[in-house]
Design an enzyme around this catalytic site. Structure first.
Site, PDB file in Angstrom:
ATOM      1  N   TYR A  54      45.793  45.120  39.542  1.00 13.17           N
ATOM      2  CA  TYR A  54      45.135  45.245  38.623  1.00 13.17           C
ATOM      3  C   TYR A  54      46.090  45.978  37.583  1.00 13.17           C
ATOM      4  CZ  TYR A  54      41.988  43.556  42.581  1.00 13.17           C
ATOM      5  OH  TYR A  54      40.761  42.851  43.528  1.00 13.17           O
ATOM      6  N   TRP A 210      33.813  40.191  47.795  1.00 11.77           N
ATOM      7  CA  TRP A 210      33.890  40.588  45.981  1.00 11.77           C
ATOM      8  C   TRP A 210      32.647  40.180  44.974  1.00 11.77           C
ATOM      9  CZ3 TRP A 210      36.007  37.376  42.935  1.00 11.77           C
ATOM     10  CH2 TRP A 210      36.898  35.934  42.857  1.00 11.77           C
ATOM     11  N   PRO A 212      29.399  40.647  44.209  1.00 16.36           N
ATOM     12  CA  PRO A 212      28.538  40.224  44.587  1.00 16.36           C
ATOM     13  C   PRO A 212      27.689  39.908  43.651  1.00 16.36           C
ATOM     14  CG  PRO A 212      29.275  43.033  44.663  1.00 16.36           C
ATOM     15  CD  PRO A 212      30.722  41.860  43.881  1.00 16.36           C
ATOM     16  N   LEU A 213      28.038  40.513  42.430  1.00 12.80           N
ATOM     17  CA  LEU A 213      27.510  39.943  41.115  1.00 12.80           C
ATOM     18  C   LEU A 213      27.455  39.264  40.529  1.00 12.80           C
ATOM     19  CD1 LEU A 213      26.428  43.397  40.205  1.00 12.80           C
ATOM     20  CD2 LEU A 213      24.510  41.811  41.539  1.00 12.80           C
ATOM     21  N   ALA A 214      29.100  38.117  40.349  1.00 13.43           N
ATOM     22  CA  ALA A 214      29.873  36.997  39.912  1.00 13.43           C
ATOM     23  C   ALA A 214      29.933  37.664  38.966  1.00 13.43           C
ATOM     24  CB  ALA A 214      28.206  36.087  40.232  1.00 13.43           C
TER      25      ALA A 214
HETATM   26  P1  NDP Z   1      30.979  42.272  40.432  1.00 13.60           P
HETATM   27  O1  NDP Z   1      30.251  40.909  40.928  1.00 13.60           O
HETATM   28  O2  NDP Z   1      29.660  43.510  40.448  1.00 13.60           O
HETATM   29  O3  NDP Z   1      30.835  42.878  39.085  1.00 13.60           O
HETATM   30  C1  NDP Z   1      31.336  43.950  38.700  1.00 13.60           C
HETATM   31  C2  NDP Z   1      30.712  44.355  36.713  1.00 13.60           C
HETATM   32  O4  NDP Z   1      29.200  43.826  36.823  1.00 13.60           O
HETATM   33  C3  NDP Z   1      30.308  45.456  35.963  1.00 13.60           C
HETATM   34  O5  NDP Z   1      32.756  45.461  35.777  1.00 13.60           O
HETATM   35  C4  NDP Z   1      29.704  44.983  35.243  1.00 13.60           C
HETATM   36  O6  NDP Z   1      30.285  44.635  34.359  1.00 13.60           O
HETATM   37  C5  NDP Z   1      28.745  44.164  35.606  1.00 13.60           C
HETATM   38  N1  NDP Z   1      27.926  45.128  36.845  1.00 13.60           N
HETATM   39  C6  NDP Z   1      27.901  46.146  37.884  1.00 13.60           C
HETATM   40  N2  NDP Z   1      26.894  46.573  38.450  1.00 13.60           N
HETATM   41  C7  NDP Z   1      26.046  46.463  37.104  1.00 13.60           C
HETATM   42  C8  NDP Z   1      24.550  46.953  36.876  1.00 13.60           C
HETATM   43  N3  NDP Z   1      23.674  47.559  37.803  1.00 13.60           N
HETATM   44  N4  NDP Z   1      23.889  46.244  35.512  1.00 13.60           N
HETATM   45  C9  NDP Z   1      24.765  46.067  34.757  1.00 13.60           C
HETATM   46  N5  NDP Z   1      25.597  45.440  35.085  1.00 13.60           N
HETATM   47  C10 NDP Z   1      26.551  45.573  36.217  1.00 13.60           C
HETATM   48  O7  NDP Z   1      31.742  42.909  40.987  1.00 13.60           O
HETATM   49  P2  NDP Z   1      33.881  42.466  40.751  1.00 13.60           P
HETATM   50  O8  NDP Z   1      33.951  41.429  39.945  1.00 13.60           O
HETATM   51  O9  NDP Z   1      34.324  43.951  40.012  1.00 13.60           O
HETATM   52  O10 NDP Z   1      34.749  42.603  42.487  1.00 13.60           O
HETATM   53  C11 NDP Z   1      34.116  44.189  42.901  1.00 13.60           C
HETATM   54  C12 NDP Z   1      35.633  44.246  43.444  1.00 13.60           C
HETATM   55  O11 NDP Z   1      35.803  43.759  44.856  1.00 13.60           O
HETATM   56  C13 NDP Z   1      36.747  44.300  42.827  1.00 13.60           C
HETATM   57  O12 NDP Z   1      37.033  45.855  42.370  1.00 13.60           O
HETATM   58  C14 NDP Z   1      38.161  44.359  43.010  1.00 13.60           C
HETATM   59  O13 NDP Z   1      37.946  45.418  43.909  1.00 13.60           O
HETATM   60  C15 NDP Z   1      37.346  43.264  44.413  1.00 13.60           C
HETATM   61  N6  NDP Z   1      37.840  41.694  43.809  1.00 13.60           N
HETATM   62  C16 NDP Z   1      38.953  41.931  45.050  1.00 13.60           C
HETATM   63  C17 NDP Z   1      39.363  40.007  44.256  1.00 13.60           C
HETATM   64  C18 NDP Z   1      40.230  39.108  45.385  1.00 13.60           C
HETATM   65  O14 NDP Z   1      40.842  38.160  44.822  1.00 13.60           O
HETATM   66  N7  NDP Z   1      40.722  39.450  46.402  1.00 13.60           N
HETATM   67  C19 NDP Z   1      38.703  39.764  43.310  1.00 13.60           C
HETATM   68  C20 NDP Z   1      37.615  40.098  41.979  1.00 13.60           C
HETATM   69  C21 NDP Z   1      37.524  40.885  42.790  1.00 13.60           C
HETATM   70  P3  NDP Z   1      30.632  45.486  32.877  1.00 13.60           P
HETATM   71  O15 NDP Z   1      31.755  45.971  33.192  1.00 13.60           O
HETATM   72  O16 NDP Z   1      30.533  43.931  31.875  1.00 13.60           O
HETATM   73  O17 NDP Z   1      29.352  46.290  32.276  1.00 13.60           O
END
Ligand code: NDP
Length: 322
Positions: A54, A210, A212-214
């Site tokens: 990361y 991971w 959860p909100l795509a």
């Molecule tokens: P999410 O699907 O929750 O996406 C996060 C993004 O969604 C944020 O950066 C933000 O976007 C937007 N968001 C979140 N909450 C809100 C809200 N209430 N209103 C509006 N927009 C919102 O999770 P991630 O994809 O970040 O995955 C979570 C974690 O999982 C990562 O941080 C990592 O630790 C892990 N992960 C692991 C992977 C693996 O291969 N093992 C791959 C990917 C993630 P914005 O910044 O645009 O505002």
């Protein structure tokens, strides 16, 4: 906060946790990171997810710095790292993969960056076709016995590779993987619900899920275009934008079809999507990825929304997803 056992282990993780993928060291600087971790911890989150790759190690450096600054008691939170992709943009052959050497080097580097003596969870970030599974299981077993790792697991491994790891561990009396980190959300379900179904009972595997909100798609924020200050608007994430918005916008069609259900339940789409993940008993923890404090505060409300997803709501969701 609700706490769930990590599979059949004795470790209790908060049902909502917090991760640093795109955000720490890129979208989020030090003071915002400090606010986000403090808010998460104050609301009962006890698991912070990270990986060597990361932001080329910067996400771990920033998280380690902030946790040390906040003086969080080491026995009150869990932190993870993941090994496979390497911690630089152009890793040399020994700086990536799941060889014994890289699994060891990456562990020691993560301990250093995160400023801890041990990792609570250490994941093999992807399967490595160039390393025998046995070599990786042995390396992980050694790290656990050395006290540098508490629980090891996999991320996005095919079920048969996880079964192979368990078979090797059983035959050789080694420590087996305890958890898998798969993508799981309303738009991406198959692996968690079908492929991994036998793993939960048979091996007591937990899941730390991971996106959860795509990546934000399930909040509805991309329904009318890509905002500049969003993840998919970031120039470095054009690949993600293309991957998520491809297929003639089929994913967006599903998000739009879900919107009236959230409205009728009196909650934003994001809360509905997170509560839906929490409802699955095979999910140990839902890793949140908020980049702003207001997002995190909103997402923490998802636990209270789970009871609203009754039979009728779940039926409507299934219908909307076709
Ligand atoms: P999410 O699907 O929750 O996406 C996060 C993004 O969604 C944020 O950066 C933000 O976007 C937007 N968001 C979140 N909450 C809100 C809200 N209430 N209103 C509006 N927009 C919102 O999770 P991630 O994809 O970040 O995955 C979570 C974690 O999982 C990562 O941080 C990592 O630790 C892990 N992960 C692991 C992977 C693996 O291969 N093992 C791959 C990917 C993630 P914005 O910044 O645009 O505002």
């Amino acid at each position: 906060m609700e706490y769930r056992r990590l599979g059949s282990t004795g470790l209790k993780v908060s049902a909502l946790s917090y991760g640093a993928w795109v955000t720490f060291g890129r979208q989020v600087g030090r003071s915002a990171a400090r606010e986000l971790i403090a808010c998460a911890y104050d609301n009962g989150i006890n698991f912070f997810d990270n990986a060597e790759t990361y932001n080329a190690g910067d996400a771990e450096r920033l998280m380690g710095d902030v946790i040390a600054d906040l003086r969080l008691p080491r026995d009150a939170y869990c932190v993870s790292s993941k090994v496979y992709f390497g911690a630089s943009e152009h890793p040399r052959p020994t700086q990536r993969g799941l060889s014994r050497k890289h699994v060891f080097d990456a562990c020691h580097q993560a301990l250093d960056r995160l400023r801890v003596d041990y990792l609570d969870m250490y994941f093999c970030h992807r399967p490595d076709p160039d390393t025998p599974v046995e070599e990786t299981v042995l390396a992980m077993d050694t790290l656990v016995r050395q006290g540098k790792v508490m629980y090891w697991g996999t991320s996005e491994w095919p079920a048969e590779a996880i079964e192979e790891a368990h078979r090797i561990a059983r035959e050789r009396h080694l420590v087996a993987p305890s958890m898998e980190q798969p993508q799981y959300n309303l738009l991406h379900r198959d692996r968690v619900e079908r492929e991994y179904a036998p793993l939960y009972q048979r091996y007591g595997m937990g899941t730390t899920i991971w996106s959860p909100l795509a990546s934000g798609l399930l909040t509805g924020k991309y329904n009318d275009g890509v905002p500049d200050d969003s993840r998919l608007g970031h120039p470095d994430y054009a690949w993600l934008r293309e991957a998520l918005l491809e297929n003639d916008g089929a994913r967006l069609k599903s998000v739009r079809a879900l919107a009236p259900i959230a409205t009728d339940l009196g909650m934003p789409m994001s809360r509905l999507a997170l509560a839906w993940c929490l409802k699955n008993p095979n999910v140990s923890t839902v890793i949140l990825g908020a980049s702003k404090l207001a997002q995190l505060e909103e997402n923490l409300k998802a636990l209270d929304a789970v009871p609203s997803l009754d039979g009728e709501a779940m039926r409507r969701i299934a219908e909307a997803l076709g």
